[in-house]
Design an enzyme around this catalytic site. Structure first.
Site: not given
Ligand code: PLP
Length: 302
Positions: A149
Site C-alpha cells: 500500500k
Molecule cells: C487499492 C485498494 N484495494 C483494496 C483496498 C481494501 O483494503 P482494506 O479492506 O484493507 O481497506 C484498499 C483500501 O485500503 C485499496 O486502497
C-alpha cells in the site's frame, strides 16, 4: 509526527520531502468504531502488520515497532476524544538527497486520526452505487508491487477514480493486466451468482484487503460458498449481485455496472446478509468477531 503529538495546523512537511516528489511512502487506512466498550480499532494489528510489510517491500525500516504504533494510536484517539474515526498512519522518505535512491533519506512516520463518514456515502451503503469498468488497468506486478500500500501506486487509482467520476459514476472497477476483474480504486470486488460468492484471488494483483478477508470469513460462517479465483470481465454482466469492500467504504452494494443493472438493480439478499453481520461486527454487536476489535486503552502514566 515522528514521536510528538502535534496540533492539526502544525502537522507540516518540507516541500523537498522525497515522498512528495517520488511517491516513496507507505500508508494504511484504518477505522475505529464506537462500541459499548468504548472506541475500538478494527483489526488494528493486521493493518499495522501490512504497513510494516509495505515498508519492507520498499526498503524502509520503520523506526517504531508495531506495538509502539498501536499504543500511540490509542493515545491519539483518546487525546482527541474521538468515539469513531479514520486513522491514517504513513511512513515516508523525508527531506534529504533529491536523487531517486532514497536509502539515505530519513524514514518519517506520522499518524492522523479524524472523523470521516462513509466514503461512498450512507445512501450508497443502503441503496448501492453505480460503477464503471475503468479504461485504466490496475498496476501490474511487473511494474510495481500491487500487494504494497504505497503512496506512488495510488496515481493508478486517481486516474481511474477521476475518469469514473467525470463520466457520472461513483466508483471504478479496474481490470488486471490479463483483462480479468481486479478491484476498485480503494476497494476489493465481490460478485454473487446463484448464491455463490466469487472474488479475485491474489494472482489478480489485488491489495490483500483486510475488509475482504473479514467479509470472506463472515460469508463462510453464514454458510455461503466463497471462491477466490480469476473473475472474467463478462461475469460483471452475469452477476446477480455485486459489492465492494474496503476500510474507507466498508461494504457497499453495487447496483449498476456500466449502465447495466446488477440483478434487480438493488442490493441483493446475499449482499444484505453479509453486510448486516459485517456492520454489527464493526460496532461490537457480534460477539463471534469480538477479537477483531482493539478497544482503545491508554496506559496511565506514572
Ligand atoms: C487499492 C485498494 N484495494 C483494496 C483496498 C481494501 O483494503 P482494506 O479492506 O484493507 O481497506 C484498499 C483500501 O485500503 C485499496 O486502497
Amino acid at each position: 509526527m515522528n514521536g510528538d503529538f502535534v496540533a492539526w495546523e502544525d502537522a507540516k512537511v518540507h516541500v523537498l520531502t522525497h515522498a512528495l516528489h517520488y511517491g516513496t511512502g507507505v500508508f494504511e487506512g484504518i477505522r475505529a468504531y464506537d462500541t459499548a466498550e468504548g472506541p475500538a480499532v478494527f483489526r488494528h494489528r493486521e493493518h499495522l502488520a501490512r504497513l510494516k510489510r509495505s515498508a519492507e517491500l520498499y526498503h524502509m525500516d520503520l523506526p517504531y515497532d508495531t506495538e509502539q504504533l498501536r499504543d500511540v494510536t490509542h493515545e491519539l484517539i483518546a487525546r482527541n476524544g474521538l468515539r469513531s474515526c479514520y486513522i491514517r498512519p504513513i511512513a515516508y522518505r523525508g527531506f534529504g538527497p533529491m536523487g531517486l535512491d532514497p536509502l539515505d533519506n530519513p524514514v518519517e512516520v506520522s499518524i492522523a486520526a479524524y472523523e470521516w463518514g462513509a466514503y461512498l456515502g450512507e445512501e450508497g451503503k443502503r441503496r448501492g452505487i453505480r460503477v464503471k469498468v475503468s479504461p485504466w488497468r490496475r498496476i501490474s506486478p511487473e511494474a510495481l508491487i500491487p500487494h504494497a500500500k504505497a503512496s506512488g501506486q495510488y496515481l493508478n487509482s486517481v486516474l481511474a477514480k477521476v475518469d469514473s467520476r467525470k463520466a457520472g459514476y461513483e466508483e471504478a472497477i479496474l481490470l488486471d493486466q490479463h483483462g480479468n476483474v481486479c478491484e476498485g480504486t480503494g476497494e476489493n470486488v465481490f460478485l454473487v451468482r446463484d448464491r455463490v460468492i466469487a472474488t479475485p484471488s491474489h494472482s489478480a494483483s489485488i491489495l490483500d484487503g483486510i475488509t475482504r478477508k473479514s467479509v470472506i470469513a463472515i460469508a463462510r460462517d453464514l454458510g455461503f460458498v466463497v471462491e477466490e479465483r480469476d473473475v472474467a470481465r463478462a461475469e460483471l454482466s452475469l452477476a446477480d449481485e455485486a459489492f465492494l469492500t474496503g476500510t474507507a467504504a466498508e461494504l457497499v452494494p453495487v447496483r449498476e455496472i456500466d449502465d447495466r443493472p446488477v440483478g434487480a438493480g438493488e442490493p441483493g439478499e446475499v449482499t444484505r446478509a453479509v453486510q448486516k453481520v459485517f456492520d454489527d461486527a464493526l460496532c461490537g454487536r457480534e460477539p463471534r468477531y469480538a477479537e477483531w476489535l482493539d478497544v482503545v486503552r491508554v496506559p496511565s502514566r506514572a
